[in-house]
Each structure stands twice: as C-alpha cells, then as structure tokens.
Design a protein around this motif. Structure first.
Motif, short mmCIF file in Angstrom:
data_model
loop_
_atom_site.label_atom_id
_atom_site.label_comp_id
_atom_site.label_asym_id
_atom_site.label_seq_id
_atom_site.Cartn_x
_atom_site.Cartn_y
_atom_site.Cartn_z
N ALA A 70 0.79 -1.10 -0.06
CA ALA A 70 0.11 0.04 -0.18
C ALA A 70 0.98 1.25 -0.05
O ALA A 70 0.60 2.47 -0.73
CB ALA A 70 -0.85 0.09 1.32
N GLU A 71 1.95 1.15 0.82
CA GLU A 71 2.99 2.31 0.95
C GLU A 71 3.62 2.58 -0.40
O GLU A 71 3.68 3.63 -1.07
CB GLU A 71 3.89 2.25 2.08
N THR A 72 3.94 1.52 -1.15
CA THR A 72 4.75 1.49 -2.47
C THR A 72 3.59 2.10 -3.32
O THR A 72 4.22 3.17 -4.44
CB THR A 72 5.09 0.21 -2.88
N THR A 73 2.55 1.93 -3.51
CA THR A 73 1.48 2.24 -4.60
C THR A 73 0.70 3.45 -4.39
O THR A 73 0.14 4.22 -5.13
CB THR A 73 0.55 1.07 -5.01
N GLY A 74 0.78 3.91 -2.88
CA GLY A 74 -0.15 5.14 -2.64
C GLY A 74 -1.45 4.91 -2.15
O GLY A 74 -2.50 5.55 -2.07
N LEU A 75 -1.96 3.45 -2.15
CA LEU A 75 -3.24 3.31 -1.58
C LEU A 75 -3.23 3.11 -0.23
O LEU A 75 -2.36 3.22 0.80
CB LEU A 75 -3.66 1.68 -2.11
N ALA A 76 -4.42 3.00 0.57
CA ALA A 76 -4.48 2.83 1.92
C ALA A 76 -4.73 1.33 2.24
O ALA A 76 -5.07 0.54 1.52
CB ALA A 76 -5.88 3.69 2.43
N TYR A 77 -4.38 0.97 3.47
CA TYR A 77 -4.80 -0.32 4.08
C TYR A 77 -5.79 -0.40 5.13
O TYR A 77 -5.67 0.36 5.92
CB TYR A 77 -3.36 -0.93 4.47
N ALA A 78 -6.18 -1.56 5.17
CA ALA A 78 -7.36 -1.75 6.19
C ALA A 78 -7.60 -3.02 6.28
O ALA A 78 -7.53 -3.97 5.39
CB ALA A 78 -8.59 -1.05 5.98
#
Length: 337
Positions: free
Chosen positions: A259-267
């Motif tokens: 998520a950090e690599t691509t710019g998405l959020a994680y849940a």
C-alpha cells in the motif's frame, strides 16, 4: 374568545388539507431533483487463490472462508455507495487480475453487480500460484487504464514465497490510482483446506505439500552453510526447507508495504459493513450531478398535514370544548345566586 379559537381551527382544517394536497401534488409533479455528490468509480478485485479458502471468519454463526466473507463485504460496499457511483469487478489468481466487467452504475445495475459478486468462487481460478505483488501491481495498472480507484481484497500470502531478491518493482506512478487494500484473514495461522480435482474438500495441506521457499533466482544469504550446498548444482542446499507456509494468516506488514509503495490505503477486513465510508475517505473525489428522490420528503410533509387535520385539530377542539363546558359549569352557580 373560545368561539373565536374554534373558528380559527376550522380555518386550520382547510389550510392543513390544502397543504397535504399540495404536497401530494408536488410528489407527482416534481418527483426528482439533481444535486452535486461525490461519487466513486471502483474496480473491485478479489483474490480467489487457495489460501483464501481458509475458514477463519464467522458468518451467521457458522465458520466462513475468507472468500465468502469478502464477498459479503463487497456486496455491502456496493449497496452503501452513493449514486451515481460505478463499480467494476475482477478476480485475481496466479499473477494476473482478470477483468469481468468495467465500472457500471451501481444504482441502475445493482442487482447485476450484486449477483456477479455473489457468484465468485475459487473454482474460477486458472492457476494455483498466488503471486500477490505481481497481481496487485497489474490490478493497479488495470484500474489506471479504466480510470477507477482500486479495492483489492487478499490475505497477502505469496505462493510460492517471494524469492530472495524480494517482490517485483512497482513501475507505476505512486498515488495515480487511489483506493484500498483489504487484508483478509485472521492473525493466527490456520490450516488451508485442500480439494481434489472435482472440487471436493479432502482435508488440509500438510507441511510437505507446499513450497516453503522460492528457488528462483539467486540463493538467499547464508545458503552456502546449508547441507548439500553446491554453488552450481545445488545453490539452495540439498534438502527442502520446511516452514509454516501450509498455514495461513493475513500478511499485514507485507500488505501495508504494498500500500505504501503504490499510494493506496490499507485496512484489515474485520466486519462486512462500514467499508463505504473508509473507501470514500481515500478515493479520488469525483463530484457529479446525482438524482435526488424528493417523493419521500413530499410524502412525509403530506402525512404531517393529514396528522394535523385528523389528529391535532380534533384533539385541540375537544380540549377547548371541555374548557368551555368547565367555564359554563362554574359560571352557572354564580348566576343562580
């Protein structure tokens, strides 16, 4: 005085009846309006690889697999999206996401989208491997091509495990596609169900039935210390590595890294509801005109008018009549005296 109030109440009957009639007329003449709302354009992608059959969730009091629980969550997400949001659907296995359909309007086509999500099954997989990072990066690229945000549901378990050099490099632009990685599964390792070639469950995978190490590319550091090591013929050693890859849990640190690599959020997927708010908070804002149904508001106003006409005004008249009789009863003895 009381007679004047009663006369006014009779006027109020006419006014409340006229108001209720006007609201009913407006419900037919002006049923809808338009308002600016933030919609979401989504590509829903579900991991259907073997580890997602692990039953570490509960649905309706019974054990449920990660796939079934994720399907319930995605169906609820689609139901909670504001109109005129759009949703497309894809599945992931091996290293490729497969697009089932591009984003379509969730309000006009809700039944079709809901049925498509409900029909997803692990038997739709065409390969048994689960190369999460490669498939996820390709899903990001797919979402970019169709101008959608991404919801990617997976437990994050690579099968076979990543090679010593790590995950493939993300070649896209960080933050160009937004959305949410949903980590499915519990934190405690659980056995992975095993099925025969006819799709019948026949037990669970054992430690000797799955690869615990990737033997592609360069050997990991320290491999020369292994028994049977040969730099040319056995760079990974002579014996197979035994680990815990036959058990499965959500690989949250790994998914957070993706998520950090691509710019998405994680849940973490903990309950099947409440995803819409979390997703809309991180997705691209897409303001657009959305239809607003005014009929419930007009109907409620008409109901209020009828309530005044048939409930409030009659009760007020009864109370006034009682007060009038009480005054007459108290005034009559005074006149007799």
């Amino acid at each position: 005085m009381i007679a004047a109030v009663i006369a006014r109440l009779r006027d109020a009957r006419f006014l409340s009846l006229a108001f209720a009639g006007a609201m009913l007329g407006a419900a037919f003449l002006f049923p809808r309006a338009e308002a600016v709302r933030n919609r979401a354009d989504l590509l829903l992608t579900l991991d259907i690889t073997g580890s997602m059959n692990t039953r570490d969730y509960t649905l309706d009091g019974a054990p449920a697999s990660r796939i079934e629980y994720a399907k319930r969550a995605l169906r609820r997400l689609v139901a909670d999206l504001p109109c005129p949001s759009r949703a497309g659907l894809a599945i992931f296995t091996e290293r490729e996401p497969f697009l089932l359909f591009e984003p379509i309007d969730v309000c006009t086509n809700f039944a079709a989208i809901d049925a498509a999500i409900g029909a997803l099954d692990w038997r739709m997989a065409w390969e048994g491997d689960s190369r999460i990072s490669a498939g996820f990066f390709r899903a990001v690229e797919m979402a970019r091509r169709i101008d959608a945000d991404l919801v990617f549901v997976t437990d994050g378990q690579e099968a076979p495990p990543l090679p010593a050099y790590g995950a493939p490099v993300f070649e896209g632009k960080r933050g160009e596609v937004l959305g949410l990685i949903l980590g499915a599964g519990g934190y405690e390792p659980a056995p992975i169900p095993k099925f025969d070639d006819r799709g019948r469950e026949i037990g669970f995978y054992g430690a000797d039935e799955v690869p615990h190490e990737s033997r592609f590319g360069l050997a990991p550091p320290g491999a020369e210390q292994r028994e049977g090591y040969n730099p040319r013929n056995a760079p990974f050693g002579g014996a197979m590595t035994i680990g815990t890859e036959h058990l499965s849990s959500v690989r949250e640190p790994y998914l957070r890294q993706l998520a950090e690599t691509t710019g998405l959020a994680y849940a973490h997927l903990e309950k099947p509801d409440g995803l819409a708010a979390a997703l809309l908070a991180v997705a691209h804002p897409r303001p657009s005109l959305a239809p607003v149904d005014l009929r419930p508001a007009f109907a409620a106003a008409a109901l209020a008018g009828f309530a005044i006409l048939y409930l409030v005004i009659p009760l007020a008249e009864i109370l006034l009549m009682r007060r009038r009789r009480s005054r007459l009863a108290t005034a009559l003895p005074r006149r007799l005296t």
